[in-house]
Design an enzyme around this catalytic site. Structure first.
Site, PDB file in Angstrom:
ATOM      1  N   GLU F  36      -1.619   6.991  18.625  1.00 52.10           N
ATOM      2  CA  GLU F  36      -2.553   8.488  18.476  1.00 52.10           C
ATOM      3  C   GLU F  36      -1.875   9.057  17.286  1.00 52.10           C
ATOM      4  O   GLU F  36      -0.543   9.367  17.259  1.00 52.10           O
ATOM      5  CB  GLU F  36      -2.515   9.298  19.762  1.00 52.10           C
ATOM      6  CG  GLU F  36      -3.428  10.440  19.496  1.00 52.10           C
ATOM      7  CD  GLU F  36      -3.191  11.475  20.935  1.00 52.10           C
ATOM      8  OE1 GLU F  36      -2.037  11.484  21.210  1.00 52.10           O
ATOM      9  OE2 GLU F  36      -4.160  11.871  21.420  1.00 52.10           O
ATOM     10  N   HIS F  38      -0.269  11.863  15.030  1.00 56.32           N
ATOM     11  CA  HIS F  38       0.640  13.105  15.424  1.00 56.32           C
ATOM     12  C   HIS F  38       0.956  13.780  14.212  1.00 56.32           C
ATOM     13  O   HIS F  38       1.968  14.214  13.864  1.00 56.32           O
ATOM     14  CB  HIS F  38       1.917  12.558  16.140  1.00 56.32           C
ATOM     15  CG  HIS F  38       1.877  12.229  17.662  1.00 56.32           C
ATOM     16  ND1 HIS F  38       1.021  11.479  18.250  1.00 56.32           N
ATOM     17  CD2 HIS F  38       2.017  13.153  18.566  1.00 56.32           C
ATOM     18  CE1 HIS F  38       1.030  11.491  19.587  1.00 56.32           C
ATOM     19  NE2 HIS F  38       1.687  12.704  19.792  1.00 56.32           N
ATOM     20  N   ASP F  47       3.644   8.604  21.166  1.00 53.97           N
ATOM     21  CA  ASP F  47       3.425   8.832  22.618  1.00 53.97           C
ATOM     22  C   ASP F  47       4.039   7.669  23.527  1.00 53.97           C
ATOM     23  O   ASP F  47       4.141   7.809  24.428  1.00 53.97           O
ATOM     24  CB  ASP F  47       1.994   8.943  22.695  1.00 53.97           C
ATOM     25  CG  ASP F  47       1.478  10.368  22.615  1.00 53.97           C
ATOM     26  OD1 ASP F  47       2.249  11.319  22.293  1.00 53.97           O
ATOM     27  OD2 ASP F  47       0.368  10.793  23.203  1.00 53.97           O
ATOM     28  N   HIS F 122       0.863  10.882  27.574  1.00 52.46           N
ATOM     29  CA  HIS F 122      -0.186  11.186  27.121  1.00 52.46           C
ATOM     30  C   HIS F 122      -1.345  11.920  27.853  1.00 52.46           C
ATOM     31  O   HIS F 122      -1.825  11.054  28.905  1.00 52.46           O
ATOM     32  CB  HIS F 122      -1.063   9.913  26.411  1.00 52.46           C
ATOM     33  CG  HIS F 122      -2.356   9.928  25.642  1.00 52.46           C
ATOM     34  ND1 HIS F 122      -2.493  10.742  24.586  1.00 52.46           N
ATOM     35  CD2 HIS F 122      -3.496   9.519  25.959  1.00 52.46           C
ATOM     36  CE1 HIS F 122      -3.583  10.558  24.122  1.00 52.46           C
ATOM     37  NE2 HIS F 122      -4.155  10.048  24.910  1.00 52.46           N
ATOM     38  N   GLU F 124      -4.053  12.859  27.979  1.00 57.66           N
ATOM     39  CA  GLU F 124      -5.602  12.462  28.312  1.00 57.66           C
ATOM     40  C   GLU F 124      -5.607  11.245  29.194  1.00 57.66           C
ATOM     41  O   GLU F 124      -6.866  11.087  29.763  1.00 57.66           O
ATOM     42  CB  GLU F 124      -6.383  11.762  26.903  1.00 57.66           C
ATOM     43  CG  GLU F 124      -6.710  13.160  26.364  1.00 57.66           C
ATOM     44  CD  GLU F 124      -5.491  13.639  25.181  1.00 57.66           C
ATOM     45  OE1 GLU F 124      -4.429  13.227  25.305  1.00 57.66           O
ATOM     46  OE2 GLU F 124      -5.870  14.065  24.146  1.00 57.66           O
ATOM     47  N   HIS F 175       1.131  19.494  20.595  1.00 55.72           N
ATOM     48  CA  HIS F 175       0.732  17.946  20.249  1.00 55.72           C
ATOM     49  C   HIS F 175       1.158  17.891  18.863  1.00 55.72           C
ATOM     50  O   HIS F 175       0.730  18.926  17.886  1.00 55.72           O
ATOM     51  CB  HIS F 175      -0.872  17.671  20.413  1.00 55.72           C
ATOM     52  CG  HIS F 175      -1.077  16.434  19.893  1.00 55.72           C
ATOM     53  ND1 HIS F 175      -0.913  15.155  20.535  1.00 55.72           N
ATOM     54  CD2 HIS F 175      -1.548  15.860  18.595  1.00 55.72           C
ATOM     55  CE1 HIS F 175      -1.208  14.347  19.827  1.00 55.72           C
ATOM     56  NE2 HIS F 175      -1.400  14.591  18.395  1.00 55.72           N
ATOM     57  N   GLU F 180       7.563  17.408  20.506  1.00 59.22           N
ATOM     58  CA  GLU F 180       7.625  15.951  19.812  1.00 59.22           C
ATOM     59  C   GLU F 180       8.679  15.976  18.722  1.00 59.22           C
ATOM     60  O   GLU F 180       9.158  14.880  18.523  1.00 59.22           O
ATOM     61  CB  GLU F 180       6.273  15.370  20.034  1.00 59.22           C
ATOM     62  CG  GLU F 180       5.582  15.165  21.227  1.00 59.22           C
ATOM     63  CD  GLU F 180       4.085  14.646  21.180  1.00 59.22           C
ATOM     64  OE1 GLU F 180       3.910  14.013  22.151  1.00 59.22           O
ATOM     65  OE2 GLU F 180       3.308  15.098  20.388  1.00 59.22           O
TER      66      GLU F 180
END
Lengths: 260, 260, 260, 260, 260, 260
Positions: F36, F38, F47, F122, F124, F175, F180
């Site tokens: 994904e 980032h 992720d 993640h 989602e 995010h 991260e």
């Protein structure tokens, strides 16, 4: 990771870098593998790490993106991968595996890629790689998808002699044997349990299958023929031949896109 | 139809006859085929009628049931079956084809059969025959299912010379060519449009696939190499070799069940 | 097979002949059947062979193609087909059956056909034939698909009297009984085990179902009413009425396409 | 809602009350319906509200639970429900509908119920109700599942005369017509737009289907025959006959469980 | 039912009324729920009846259609709904639930609606509501679909104090507790077994899950915190806040469509 | 890779080493991630690489196996991952993702593992991780599967202050932001394009979703809040807290299995 001067490995890139590569119509080559036992001496990641290394090497010579590798494959069969009775093998059902490829292809299309190669290392994946490519192509005829289900280079008599100077057991039994052991010795020798290398061969070699699995069609170690003759130098040679075949296909299929 | 002295063809039997065969643990051999173009000169039923004939012949020599044939197969690929761009080819998606075999196996199990052979003629079906056999076996480990995805007999040099005395194009290109045309000429010559037999060969022979289909990997006629050298006598020979291989496998896998 | 003067049977045609028929917008009629027990005296192929014969006969009178027959159907139910507890019945799950029809329709569309008829003999298939036709139609509104789930001709009092002069058990119980036995006697008498013809009837006749199966709703023989009054002459009459209804529908739905 | 003296309606009960009913092996009857156009004068909930009312009424006379109703059904077909071209109809694909029933049955089994009836009002659901019942039964043979796909009571000549004293259009055309309008007038008259009741009939009545839909097989209003003769008194009579048939089946199939 | 002066409830409308609403681009709000245990004192229909009431109330203040409610949801989890070990809970598999929503959305689109809201009451449905909305949107980008997976209004300190003047257990434990009990007391007090209201709380509260279910993460009654402080007046307040949030979203997302 | 003294990383082990770990009932922790976008400054592998690093670290302190990581996840949503409109994001359909987890769990069970943790990074993926765990558990109740869908450690006020001393944007917007970026800076700083770090924030922050995607709910860069305050030291702290929470869960759920 993250050491290559020019970013060409999808998973290590940012979205902007990926978007730029897609806009330039750069071919993207997806290593398709498996998580599967590879004898007493090789790790179960063999089938997805090795093709990833080959594609990375090709990426140093041609303008292409090393696509997101697929670490899981279709069920192992005794005569080509040892069989589903080994612990350590983590296989997908056919339907899951095909859906996975279908989704990855659909998403790469959405990212803007139009020139895609599926580079498959795990023989049992054959057919199951073609089907999702076909389905995505039906919906997106503007894509060109190249499906390499058998990555083996041409083995000329000279090449056969260079790798198997004594006796060649046949490619069918080349599981966890000379080719894969040599490639690991060349690319990542720390992965090989050299003290566990030993000859092996199936008790029964036939051209049909039986379920429940007839374990005589596999071996005790999981290597289908002897890895003893493996060497790092053979790994270098095999890498050359594999990379050469891959870049030939890429050059042929995407003639305008591959100069580096 | 319905002419064999002893009923051994599933579709022609009554349920009582089938029940008796199942109770006796008779092996049942399912011809797995396709509906696919076979050049200018052969009918599209080639891939399911020919294996049905071979299994019927084996049924005259061994105690086995000719199972319900599957007239539809997985998608045709250019390098082995001509490709999905031909009219006349009626293929199934991978998921449909696998579900079909899964259901037929489950039902034969319910009928009482325990010794089952899947005898596949259409190369593109490979993998897609194994998966449903594996799934049904997981749920019914008391069954023994033999999967023959490649029915070719061993082609010794003598045999190669007998069939292709001049030049052998390779088994990969044997679609609608010498083998299948010879078998039709032997088993049902009226099916062959002899005036339409003509040599052909692909412009491009490679060991990878491309979608959308690169029609240069197929031919104009749909035959992948020349059917000209075909003959009924070769059809008789090929039948012998095919039947011999099938009954050898049946004898090996079901040793107590096959004397006639 | 292969004896008809003009090729009109899909499976017996070459791809070129099929392509020509499709280009001419010839209607194609697909016999949809089942592999199902049919009593002590009829073979399990009854439900797909009989409609194939009817469509072939219609093909002699109208310009149409006998499409690829479907030899497997949805599960047998006690009140209409005897039920899933009989050996010899080889049924598909609903999802498999619908996918199979969906794929065949999609492929016929790809072949170029635009006028398609699904001609269903097996009552339990009802609904499961309509759904895939609907799905394919949604994606291909340019096709016209006619779905005949109940092929029975109108049974006027005269006709009823001609076939069942004594007592009419009702169409619901006409499984392996007068209609099907008569048709076999007319089209292929060698398929009928005449010495095994015997009257039978269910112990319990209701208009609902029970699972697990209540075998009292079926019979011991598998025939749901008596086949004793069957005759080849009735088979001829029934063939006439069935063919007449089919060609009337084809004429009505494809008015410009059916003159022979 | 929530007015019945003894709780017998699943959705209105607490989990303890449900658990007690299941422990007592009380039969549970699931109203299976659809959300579908019902002419100018009836609401789209007709096909799930009416069977729910019938089952509630049966629940006042026998010891049973009114199961969770299913408000969505399989696609409407022109000849029985008007067809999918009407706004207001909200249908499910066959696969969704079957999965829904499969899950509800599995969950009721988990709740402890062993005696289950599927009571289907929407004709197009036929077959699609039986399949999930069969699948759940295969996995849970200890359940008894009764499948009533056609809820119509027997229409004796006297009954036919009582409801359609003038001319009976046939049950096939009884969509949004006398039966359903009368039932609404009896159970919930406020739901009927009485000023919009008007006669209607299809231009074309045949026993086959066509896709894309031939709207001549349906009507402009969506009612397939005239609702004009409907009355609350007929609704009372029909309720009696429907309830009587349902409780007869319940008594027959679960003889030890239904005294109230 | 059927008492509202202007018809705004999909299931109570005729197809003509629905067609008119769709033509006017009226937003349609679908209550998405579950059939799930709600403690000793609330019926299992709580999760689909309550959101239906909220949407009906919103429909009295804004120009919108109360869409067809979904009475079944995804599996109950111990920490949010008590868990799948309770009788009375009737859950769907994820695949069934998503297919159901996908079909309902597709059909509403076919009916002509372009402005759709999914209003979800059952927390476990989260994600499984978004996916079908996404899939339908991909195929129908002209639709606007609003997905409200968490319907909770903003709980300001004042509001928290108004509802939980003593101690607030957290929204996570608000299952069959103050919010839902209060709403029932306000909207349909006959549904509440007031004599069965009692405090309860899980033995173990963690932010992960375990399967098989660790029942210590749920409670004996099924209520995850105490419903004792519930009242009809709180139900009125909560209704206000819920309706206010819903109509704010509807106003924001469909600015031209919502004046009543 | 391959540098750890004791082999604890599934993909780097041989099948014999894996078999030994499974026989010892060692817990196995599967990092579940996504591919994904980032932001401008982090690679798309974030992720799945970060949770793999956390689990490896836990593996140095407890007796556990780092399971095969899952590099693909469910679709990115604007409010938590930026959304599906970014190139570089390669997401799976819900059905594919759930099948993938289902297969991996089934295979680990076949390998002999009985104590399994799904460690999901993640957001989602929530729900879609639980469902396959539930399905596999139903068939294999002897397994214990722990599902951690939200890996966040408890953020006490002190911790919040340590990481976001100025203003905390909320975890929902974390995010490609402080957490991260800090973790990458600590574990693999070469992966961070430090010159591309820049503050960003969504124009619209709401608690519902819209499809087609409303890009105002995401940002231009793809980072949902500012990564500027990130540091390697914070990465060290966060690693501590994450590892601590994971090993606490492992200790609690598998009390007899985790001493190293």
């Amino acid at each position: 990771m993250f050491n290559d001067p020019v970013p060409t490995v999808f998973q290590e890139m940012t979205w902007e870098e990926i978007a730029a590569a897609a806009r330039a119509d750069t071919p993207i080559v997806i290593p398709v593998g498996a998580t599967e036992q590879h004898g007493y001496h090789l790790p179960v990641c063999t089938d997805w790490v090795l093709p990833e290394r080959i594609v990375r090497e090709a990426g140093r010579r041609r303008n292409l993106i090393v696509g997101p590798f697929l670490p899981f494959g279709y069920r192992s069969r005794p005569g080509s991968g040892g069989g589903q009775h080994f612990p350590g093998t983590v296989s997908l059902r056919a339907t899951t595996f095909m859906s996975l490829i279908e989704d990855v292809l659909s998403e790469l299309k959405r990212c803007g890629f139009r020139n895609i190669v599926l580079y498959n290392w795990h023989l049992e994946n054959s057919g199951f790689v073609y089907e999702p490519a076909y389905l995505v192509s039906e919906r997106n005829p503007e894509l060109k998808i190249v499906v390499i289900e058998d990555v083996n280079p041409e083995f000329t008599p000279q090449r056969l002699n260079a790798v198997w100077p004594q006796d060649f057991p046949g490619l069918a039994l080349e599981h966890a044997a000379v080719i894969e052991t040599s490639l690991w010795l060349y690319h990542e020798p720390s992965a090989v349990r050299t003290d566990r290398i030993a000859a092996d061969s199936p008790q029964r070699v036939v051209n049909h299958d039986v379920v429940p699995i007839d374990t005589r069609m596999s071996t005790t170690s999981g290597a289908l023929s002897s890895p003893v003759p493996a060497s790092a130098e053979k790994g270098r040679l095999l890498t050359e031949w594999l990379v050469e075949r891959l870049i030939t296909i890429v050059d042929d299929e995407f003639p305008d896109r591959t100069p580096i």
